[in-house]
Design a protein around this motif. Structure first.
Motif, PDB file in Angstrom:
ATOM      1  N   SER A 181      -3.561 -17.351  -6.136  1.00 25.83           N
ATOM      2  CA  SER A 181      -4.734 -17.024  -6.924  1.00 25.83           C
ATOM      3  C   SER A 181      -5.038 -18.145  -7.906  1.00 25.83           C
ATOM      4  O   SER A 181      -4.166 -18.887  -8.325  1.00 25.83           O
ATOM      5  CB  SER A 181      -4.494 -15.737  -7.710  1.00 25.83           C
ATOM      6  N   ILE A 189       4.694 -12.801 -14.997  1.00 27.67           N
ATOM      7  CA  ILE A 189       3.804 -12.389 -13.909  1.00 27.67           C
ATOM      8  C   ILE A 189       2.434 -13.052 -14.072  1.00 27.67           C
ATOM      9  O   ILE A 189       1.872 -13.600 -13.125  1.00 27.67           O
ATOM     10  CB  ILE A 189       3.658 -10.847 -13.875  1.00 27.67           C
ATOM     11  N   ALA A 190       1.898 -13.013 -15.286  1.00 29.08           N
ATOM     12  CA  ALA A 190       0.565 -13.563 -15.547  1.00 29.08           C
ATOM     13  C   ALA A 190       0.493 -15.061 -15.257  1.00 29.08           C
ATOM     14  O   ALA A 190      -0.530 -15.556 -14.770  1.00 29.08           O
ATOM     15  CB  ALA A 190       0.162 -13.295 -16.996  1.00 29.08           C
ATOM     16  N   CYS A 217      -6.910 -10.113  -7.999  1.00 29.68           N
ATOM     17  CA  CYS A 217      -7.531  -8.826  -8.327  1.00 29.68           C
ATOM     18  C   CYS A 217      -7.247  -7.814  -7.231  1.00 29.68           C
ATOM     19  O   CYS A 217      -7.366  -8.106  -6.054  1.00 29.68           O
ATOM     20  CB  CYS A 217      -9.033  -8.993  -8.488  1.00 29.68           C
ATOM     21  N   ARG A 218      -6.891  -6.628  -7.620  1.00 33.01           N
ATOM     22  CA  ARG A 218      -6.546  -5.595  -6.641  1.00 33.01           C
ATOM     23  C   ARG A 218      -7.669  -5.347  -5.637  1.00 33.01           C
ATOM     24  O   ARG A 218      -7.425  -4.943  -4.528  1.00 33.01           O
ATOM     25  CB  ARG A 218      -6.150  -4.314  -7.335  1.00 33.01           C
ATOM     26  N   LYS A 249      -5.095  -5.609 -14.584  1.00 32.46           N
ATOM     27  CA  LYS A 249      -5.393  -6.396 -13.393  1.00 32.46           C
ATOM     28  C   LYS A 249      -4.713  -5.853 -12.137  1.00 32.46           C
ATOM     29  O   LYS A 249      -5.314  -5.787 -11.080  1.00 32.46           O
ATOM     30  CB  LYS A 249      -4.938  -7.842 -13.636  1.00 32.46           C
ATOM     31  N   LEU A 250      -3.438  -5.492 -12.251  1.00 33.26           N
ATOM     32  CA  LEU A 250      -2.672  -5.088 -11.073  1.00 33.26           C
ATOM     33  C   LEU A 250      -2.598  -3.582 -10.893  1.00 33.26           C
ATOM     34  O   LEU A 250      -2.074  -3.100  -9.885  1.00 33.26           O
ATOM     35  CB  LEU A 250      -1.274  -5.714 -11.109  1.00 33.26           C
ATOM     36  N   VAL A 277      -2.080  -7.606 -17.621  1.00 35.07           N
ATOM     37  CA  VAL A 277      -1.446  -7.476 -16.303  1.00 35.07           C
ATOM     38  C   VAL A 277      -1.575  -6.042 -15.802  1.00 35.07           C
ATOM     39  O   VAL A 277      -1.894  -5.815 -14.635  1.00 35.07           O
ATOM     40  CB  VAL A 277       0.031  -7.938 -16.350  1.00 35.07           C
ATOM     41  N   PHE A 311       4.474  -9.986  -3.156  1.00 34.22           N
ATOM     42  CA  PHE A 311       3.840 -10.529  -4.356  1.00 34.22           C
ATOM     43  C   PHE A 311       3.831 -12.051  -4.343  1.00 34.22           C
ATOM     44  O   PHE A 311       2.838 -12.692  -4.652  1.00 34.22           O
ATOM     45  CB  PHE A 311       4.554 -10.018  -5.618  1.00 34.22           C
ATOM     46  N   HIS A 315       0.230 -15.696  -8.856  1.00 30.45           N
ATOM     47  CA  HIS A 315       0.155 -14.731  -7.758  1.00 30.45           C
ATOM     48  C   HIS A 315      -0.679 -13.501  -8.084  1.00 30.45           C
ATOM     49  O   HIS A 315      -0.657 -12.533  -7.332  1.00 30.45           O
ATOM     50  CB  HIS A 315       1.567 -14.278  -7.355  1.00 30.45           C
ATOM     51  N   CYS A 316      -1.398 -13.516  -9.187  1.00 30.60           N
ATOM     52  CA  CYS A 316      -2.163 -12.341  -9.599  1.00 30.60           C
ATOM     53  C   CYS A 316      -3.575 -12.395  -9.034  1.00 30.60           C
ATOM     54  O   CYS A 316      -4.435 -13.106  -9.528  1.00 30.60           O
ATOM     55  CB  CYS A 316      -2.214 -12.242 -11.120  1.00 30.60           C
ATOM     56  N   TRP A 330       6.927  -4.477  -7.529  1.00 30.25           N
ATOM     57  CA  TRP A 330       5.672  -4.567  -6.793  1.00 30.25           C
ATOM     58  C   TRP A 330       5.601  -3.452  -5.751  1.00 30.25           C
ATOM     59  O   TRP A 330       6.466  -3.329  -4.896  1.00 30.25           O
ATOM     60  CB  TRP A 330       5.579  -5.942  -6.139  1.00 30.25           C
TER      61      TRP A 330
END
Length: 112
Positions: A13, A87-88, A95-96, A33-34, A30, A8, A92-93, A60
């Motif tokens: 990003s 996390i948001a 899009c999958r 998104k994840l 979140v 992660f 590091h977020c 993760w």
């Protein structure tokens, strides 16, 4: 063949989440998104029945515990929201759909 996902914290990003409001906080954003790659480990930390404390640690890919993004709160939901906020705002977020293939949930996933 296993699907390899980056750790992660190795991901970068420029994605920005909407500011939280009374209708929609970071947690639903979140989760949206994840998707299937992030789960939440919530534990009771202590306190009296009328003042409990819960701690939430994001996990993760079912493997990597993200202790640095843990959140605490007076309810499971509040602890999850604090962790989701961390996390948001982590940067590091991704899009999958941009970092991993579409895969059924029974695919063998490993971190590289």
């Amino acid at each position: 063949m296993p699907v390899e996902l980056p750790s992660f914290t190795e991901r970068g990003s420029t994605y920005s989440f909407d500011p939280p409001n009374t209708q929609r906080g970071y947690l639903p954003q979140v989760n949206e998104k994840l998707g299937q790659w992030l789960s939440w480990d919530v534990v009771f930390m202590g306190g009296q029945a009328h003042t409990p404390t819960f701690r939430c640690i994001p996990v993760w890919c079912g493997i990597e515990r993200l202790e640095q993004y843990a959140g605490e709160g007076p309810s499971k939901r509040a602890a999850k929201e604090k962790a989701a906020e961390a996390i948001a705002l982590s940067g590091h977020c991704v899009c999958r759909y941009t970092f991993c293939p579409s895969a059924p949930t029974d695919v063998d996933v490993s971190l590289k």
